[in-house]
Design a protein around this motif. Structure first.
Motif, PDB file in Angstrom:
ATOM      1  N   GLY A   1       0.810  -1.208   0.000  1.00  0.00           N
ATOM      2  CA  GLY A   1       0.000   0.000   0.000  1.00  0.00           C
ATOM      3  C   GLY A   1       0.846   1.262   0.000  1.00  0.00           C
ATOM      4  N   VAL A   2       1.890   1.268   0.796  1.00  0.00           N
ATOM      5  CA  VAL A   2       2.783   2.428   0.858  1.00  0.00           C
ATOM      6  C   VAL A   2       3.469   2.649  -0.492  1.00  0.00           C
ATOM      7  CG1 VAL A   2       4.915   3.311   1.907  1.00  0.00           C
ATOM      8  CG2 VAL A   2       3.121   2.328   3.355  1.00  0.00           C
ATOM      9  N   ILE A   3       3.940   1.584  -1.104  1.00  0.00           N
ATOM     10  CA  ILE A   3       4.577   1.696  -2.423  1.00  0.00           C
ATOM     11  C   ILE A   3       3.566   2.206  -3.452  1.00  0.00           C
ATOM     12  CG2 ILE A   3       5.609   0.384  -4.331  1.00  0.00           C
ATOM     13  CD1 ILE A   3       6.821  -1.467  -2.107  1.00  0.00           C
ATOM     14  N   GLY A   4       2.382   1.625  -3.452  1.00  0.00           N
ATOM     15  CA  GLY A   4       1.345   2.057  -4.392  1.00  0.00           C
ATOM     16  C   GLY A   4       0.923   3.495  -4.182  1.00  0.00           C
ATOM     17  N   LEU A   5       0.816   3.911  -2.923  1.00  0.00           N
ATOM     18  CA  LEU A   5       0.456   5.297  -2.635  1.00  0.00           C
ATOM     19  C   LEU A   5       1.547   6.261  -3.100  1.00  0.00           C
ATOM     20  CD1 LEU A   5      -1.176   4.877   0.879  1.00  0.00           C
ATOM     21  CD2 LEU A   5      -2.302   5.807  -1.151  1.00  0.00           C
ATOM     22  N   ALA A   6       2.798   5.895  -2.891  1.00  0.00           N
ATOM     23  CA  ALA A   6       3.906   6.759  -3.321  1.00  0.00           C
ATOM     24  C   ALA A   6       3.867   6.972  -4.832  1.00  0.00           C
ATOM     25  CB  ALA A   6       5.248   6.161  -2.892  1.00  0.00           C
ATOM     26  N   ILE A   7       3.684   5.910  -5.574  1.00  0.00           N
ATOM     27  CA  ILE A   7       3.603   6.022  -7.041  1.00  0.00           C
ATOM     28  C   ILE A   7       2.347   6.797  -7.435  1.00  0.00           C
ATOM     29  CG2 ILE A   7       3.309   4.709  -9.194  1.00  0.00           C
ATOM     30  CD1 ILE A   7       4.966   2.454  -7.777  1.00  0.00           C
ATOM     31  N   GLY A   8       1.243   6.475  -6.807  1.00  0.00           N
ATOM     32  CA  GLY A   8      -0.022   7.137  -7.119  1.00  0.00           C
ATOM     33  C   GLY A   8       0.002   8.627  -6.815  1.00  0.00           C
ATOM     34  N   TYR A   9       0.587   9.009  -5.685  1.00  0.00           N
ATOM     35  CA  TYR A   9       0.645  10.426  -5.333  1.00  0.00           C
ATOM     36  C   TYR A   9       1.530  11.206  -6.309  1.00  0.00           C
ATOM     37  CZ  TYR A   9      -1.829   9.756  -0.908  1.00  0.00           C
ATOM     38  OH  TYR A   9      -2.771   9.480   0.046  1.00  0.00           O
ATOM     39  N   TRP A  10       2.575  10.582  -6.793  1.00  0.00           N
ATOM     40  CA  TRP A  10       3.443  11.231  -7.783  1.00  0.00           C
ATOM     41  C   TRP A  10       2.627  11.565  -9.038  1.00  0.00           C
ATOM     42  CZ3 TRP A  10       5.019   9.405 -12.651  1.00  0.00           C
ATOM     43  CH2 TRP A  10       5.996  10.179 -13.274  1.00  0.00           C
ATOM     44  N   ALA A  11       1.852  10.589  -9.494  1.00  0.00           N
ATOM     45  CA  ALA A  11       1.018  10.818 -10.683  1.00  0.00           C
ATOM     46  C   ALA A  11      -0.120  11.791 -10.375  1.00  0.00           C
ATOM     47  CB  ALA A  11       0.455   9.489 -11.184  1.00  0.00           C
ATOM     48  N   LYS A  12      -0.676  11.704  -9.173  1.00  0.00           N
ATOM     49  CA  LYS A  12      -1.824  12.537  -8.810  1.00  0.00           C
ATOM     50  C   LYS A  12      -1.472  14.017  -8.802  1.00  0.00           C
ATOM     51  CE  LYS A  12      -5.977  12.596  -6.173  1.00  0.00           C
ATOM     52  NZ  LYS A  12      -6.467  13.694  -6.972  1.00  0.00           N
ATOM     53  N   TYR A  13      -0.274  14.357  -8.384  1.00  0.00           N
ATOM     54  CA  TYR A  13       0.123  15.761  -8.386  1.00  0.00           C
ATOM     55  C   TYR A  13       0.004  16.347  -9.793  1.00  0.00           C
ATOM     56  CZ  TYR A  13       2.870  19.985  -8.439  1.00  0.00           C
ATOM     57  OH  TYR A  13       3.266  21.277  -8.632  1.00  0.00           O
ATOM     58  N   ALA A  14       0.529  15.629 -10.771  1.00  0.00           N
ATOM     59  CA  ALA A  14       0.483  16.122 -12.154  1.00  0.00           C
ATOM     60  C   ALA A  14      -0.962  16.263 -12.640  1.00  0.00           C
ATOM     61  CB  ALA A  14       1.269  15.192 -13.072  1.00  0.00           C
ATOM     62  N   LEU A  15      -1.799  15.284 -12.326  1.00  0.00           N
ATOM     63  CA  LEU A  15      -3.206  15.353 -12.729  1.00  0.00           C
ATOM     64  C   LEU A  15      -3.932  16.512 -12.047  1.00  0.00           C
ATOM     65  CD1 LEU A  15      -4.074  11.543 -12.610  1.00  0.00           C
ATOM     66  CD2 LEU A  15      -3.893  12.967 -14.666  1.00  0.00           C
ATOM     67  N   ASP A  16      -3.702  16.664 -10.753  1.00  0.00           N
ATOM     68  CA  ASP A  16      -4.374  17.728 -10.004  1.00  0.00           C
ATOM     69  C   ASP A  16      -3.928  19.102 -10.469  1.00  0.00           C
ATOM     70  OD1 ASP A  16      -5.740  15.855  -8.527  1.00  0.00           O
ATOM     71  OD2 ASP A  16      -4.349  15.914  -6.839  1.00  0.00           O
ATOM     72  N   LYS A  17      -2.639  19.254 -10.728  1.00  0.00           N
ATOM     73  CA  LYS A  17      -2.121  20.543 -11.177  1.00  0.00           C
ATOM     74  C   LYS A  17      -2.719  20.930 -12.523  1.00  0.00           C
ATOM     75  CE  LYS A  17       2.075  23.104 -12.105  1.00  0.00           C
ATOM     76  NZ  LYS A  17       3.520  23.087 -12.178  1.00  0.00           N
ATOM     77  N   ARG A  18      -2.818  19.953 -13.404  1.00  0.00           N
ATOM     78  CA  ARG A  18      -3.294  20.252 -14.755  1.00  0.00           C
ATOM     79  C   ARG A  18      -4.816  20.320 -14.868  1.00  0.00           C
ATOM     80  NH1 ARG A  18      -1.518  17.794 -20.525  1.00  0.00           N
ATOM     81  NH2 ARG A  18      -2.997  19.032 -21.690  1.00  0.00           N
ATOM     82  N   PHE A  19      -5.507  19.389 -14.211  1.00  0.00           N
ATOM     83  CA  PHE A  19      -6.942  19.260 -14.455  1.00  0.00           C
ATOM     84  C   PHE A  19      -7.862  19.705 -13.319  1.00  0.00           C
ATOM     85  CE2 PHE A  19      -4.990  15.927 -17.142  1.00  0.00           C
ATOM     86  CZ  PHE A  19      -5.367  16.434 -18.391  1.00  0.00           C
ATOM     87  N   VAL A  20      -7.377  19.715 -12.095  1.00  0.00           N
ATOM     88  CA  VAL A  20      -8.276  20.034 -10.972  1.00  0.00           C
ATOM     89  C   VAL A  20      -8.140  21.487 -10.552  1.00  0.00           C
ATOM     90  CG1 VAL A  20      -8.922  19.488  -8.592  1.00  0.00           C
ATOM     91  CG2 VAL A  20      -8.278  17.653 -10.157  1.00  0.00           C
ATOM     92  N   PHE A  21      -6.986  21.855 -10.074  1.00  0.00           N
ATOM     93  CA  PHE A  21      -6.851  23.176  -9.477  1.00  0.00           C
ATOM     94  C   PHE A  21      -6.626  24.279 -10.507  1.00  0.00           C
ATOM     95  CE2 PHE A  21      -6.091  20.239  -5.985  1.00  0.00           C
ATOM     96  CZ  PHE A  21      -7.027  20.721  -5.093  1.00  0.00           C
TER      97      PHE A  21
END
Length: 145
Positions: free
Chosen positions: A119-139
């Protein structure tokens, strides 16, 4: 040269803050799972614990990201709700990464500790990708930085 160094420091500061906030959300997620399993052991217990951890981590991460990373202020509760919905939708792909790692580690190793490590490994990878998505599409799309 000074502008390049100054820009680099800003990026490094943001990366450090984002890493710290991701670590807090990860701790929240894993703790919620562990608490859930200390209360309930029965049908679908692992799935339900991961679901509870995902919900707890999602809410905390949204609150932290919008304030400390994107410095976002919603116009009203309806606006904040729409942004949270978009934030959550962007998280579907990254949640699949997180769940994939956690459930794979669970199936392979059959221990809570190794499942949490997945879970920790998956969250680390997921959060890395999520930042890019949030920066571009959410906020950016909703009036944030």
């Amino acid at each position: 040269m000074h502008a390049i160094f100054s820009g680099w420091l800003i990026v490094m500061k943001l990366a450090a803050i984002y890493t710290l906030l991701a670590a807090l959300a990860t701790i929240c997620n894993i703790a919620a799972q562990d608490i859930f399993l200390s209360v309930y052991r029965g049908p679908y217990d692992i799935f339900l614990s991961v679901l509870s951890g995902t919900a707890a981590g999602l809410i905390l991460k949204y609150v932290l990201d919008k304030r400390y990373i994107f410095r976002f202020k919603a116009d009203n509760m309806t606006h904040d709700g729409r942004v949270f919905l978009l934030y959550s939708l962007m998280g579907v792909f990254t949640t699949a990464i997180f769940w994939g790692f956690e459930f794979t580690f669970h199936l392979v190793f059959q221990t809570d500790a190794m499942r949490y490590l997945g879970g920790v490994i998956g969250l680390a990878i997921g959060y890395w990708a999520k930042y890019a998505l949030d920066k571009r599409f959410v906020f950016r799309a909703t009036g944030g930085n």
